[in-house]
Design an enzyme around this catalytic site. Structure first.
Site, PDB file in Angstrom:
ATOM      1  N   HIS A 179       0.830  -1.211   0.000  1.00  0.00           N
ATOM      2  CA  HIS A 179       0.000   0.000   0.000  1.00  0.00           C
ATOM      3  C   HIS A 179       0.866   1.264   0.000  1.00  0.00           C
ATOM      4  O   HIS A 179       0.678   2.158  -0.834  1.00  0.00           O
ATOM      5  CB  HIS A 179      -0.918  -0.021   1.230  1.00  0.00           C
ATOM      6  CG  HIS A 179      -1.815   1.162   1.357  1.00  0.00           C
ATOM      7  ND1 HIS A 179      -3.083   1.184   0.808  1.00  0.00           N
ATOM      8  CD2 HIS A 179      -1.646   2.356   1.960  1.00  0.00           C
ATOM      9  CE1 HIS A 179      -3.640   2.351   1.079  1.00  0.00           C
ATOM     10  NE2 HIS A 179      -2.784   3.083   1.777  1.00  0.00           N
ATOM     11  N   GLU A 180       1.813   1.339   0.916  1.00  0.00           N
ATOM     12  CA  GLU A 180       2.648   2.550   1.007  1.00  0.00           C
ATOM     13  C   GLU A 180       3.554   2.706  -0.203  1.00  0.00           C
ATOM     14  O   GLU A 180       3.779   3.826  -0.669  1.00  0.00           O
ATOM     15  CB  GLU A 180       3.443   2.564   2.310  1.00  0.00           C
ATOM     16  CG  GLU A 180       2.584   2.692   3.562  1.00  0.00           C
ATOM     17  CD  GLU A 180       1.644   3.896   3.572  1.00  0.00           C
ATOM     18  OE1 GLU A 180       1.940   4.936   2.938  1.00  0.00           O
ATOM     19  OE2 GLU A 180       0.600   3.802   4.243  1.00  0.00           O
TER      20      GLU A 180
ATOM     21  N   CYS B  95      -7.972   3.909  -3.271  1.00  0.00           N
ATOM     22  CA  CYS B  95      -8.888   3.321  -4.237  1.00  0.00           C
ATOM     23  C   CYS B  95     -10.209   2.981  -3.541  1.00  0.00           C
ATOM     24  O   CYS B  95     -10.208   2.554  -2.380  1.00  0.00           O
ATOM     25  CB  CYS B  95      -8.258   2.061  -4.829  1.00  0.00           C
ATOM     26  SG  CYS B  95      -9.305   1.176  -5.991  1.00  0.00           S
TER      27      CYS B  95
ATOM     28  N   CYS C 226      -8.939  -3.865  -3.138  1.00  0.00           N
ATOM     29  CA  CYS C 226      -7.660  -3.376  -3.667  1.00  0.00           C
ATOM     30  C   CYS C 226      -6.723  -3.020  -2.515  1.00  0.00           C
ATOM     31  O   CYS C 226      -7.148  -2.441  -1.505  1.00  0.00           O
ATOM     32  CB  CYS C 226      -7.898  -2.146  -4.539  1.00  0.00           C
ATOM     33  SG  CYS C 226      -6.389  -1.429  -5.246  1.00  0.00           S
TER      34      CYS C 226
ATOM     35  N   CYS D 286      -6.054  -3.535  -7.705  1.00  0.00           N
ATOM     36  CA  CYS D 286      -7.191  -3.845  -8.560  1.00  0.00           C
ATOM     37  C   CYS D 286      -6.798  -3.563 -10.018  1.00  0.00           C
ATOM     38  O   CYS D 286      -5.739  -2.972 -10.280  1.00  0.00           O
ATOM     39  CB  CYS D 286      -8.415  -3.015  -8.159  1.00  0.00           C
ATOM     40  SG  CYS D 286      -8.266  -1.243  -8.519  1.00  0.00           S
TER      41      CYS D 286
END
Length: 177
Positions: free
Chosen positions: A128-129, A139, A144, A163
């Site tokens: 994520h980061e 998102c 996702c 995603c």
């Protein structure tokens, strides 16, 4: 893409391996793991918490890297007006920070999570980061990896995958600065 993972304090080699693995799998990154930065280099007392994430992320000035820096710490971190965050990204400096502190707790906050769940959370937060560092915004797709997670349940409910829309934006370069 070349990524350097920098542990801040003691980080278990299994955690470092999972972080490196998700970067190789999700971003086709070449990953190096650096030697740990001791807490004393930050002039922090690991018993006095939490820590300002920006202060730890400022370590990026100490490193030259071809592309991206990922700092991992066990310290609990705060940012801006939030009492805690799982991580932060600085797209401009091509660096991010992930704290494993809460990722190893149970969703009730009173016990430790099982190791498999905790490591899966680490993978998701690192992915994520790094996505943010590459210019991806949050998102709306709840599965996702770029979906915003306010708590551990949010992390647990999403996948570690981008995603289709986020993957396409990253591939086309529209997700990157």
């Amino acid at each position: 893409m070349q990524v350097r993972i920098v542990p801040v304090g003691d980080i278990d080699t299994t955690v470092l391996g999972e972080a490196a693995g998700v970067l190789r799998e999700q971003y086709d990154a070449s990953v190096d793991v650096d030697t740990a930065v001791p807490y004393s280099a930050l002039e922090v007392d690991p018993r006095a918490t939490p820590y300002d994430a920006e202060r730890i992320l400022s370590l990026e000035a100490e490193y030259t890297t071809p592309e991206l820096l990922v700092f991992l710490t066990r310290l609990p971190i705060t940012h801006a007006d939030r009492a805690f965050v799982f991580g932060i990204a600085d797209e401009e400096q091509s660096a991010c920070l992930v704290s494993t502190y809460r990722l190893f707790q149970s969703t009730d906050g009173n016990t430790l999570a099982d190791p498999g769940t905790a490591l899966f959370r680490v993978r998701k937060e690192v992915a994520h980061e790094v996505g943010h560092t590459l210019g991806q915004p949050h998102c709306g797709d709840s599965e996702c990896v770029m979906n915003f997670s306010m708590d551990l349940s949010g992390i647990d409910n999403k996948s570690e995958q981008l995603c289709g829309n986020c993957a396409a934006a990253l591939t086309s370069g529209t997700g990157r600065r």
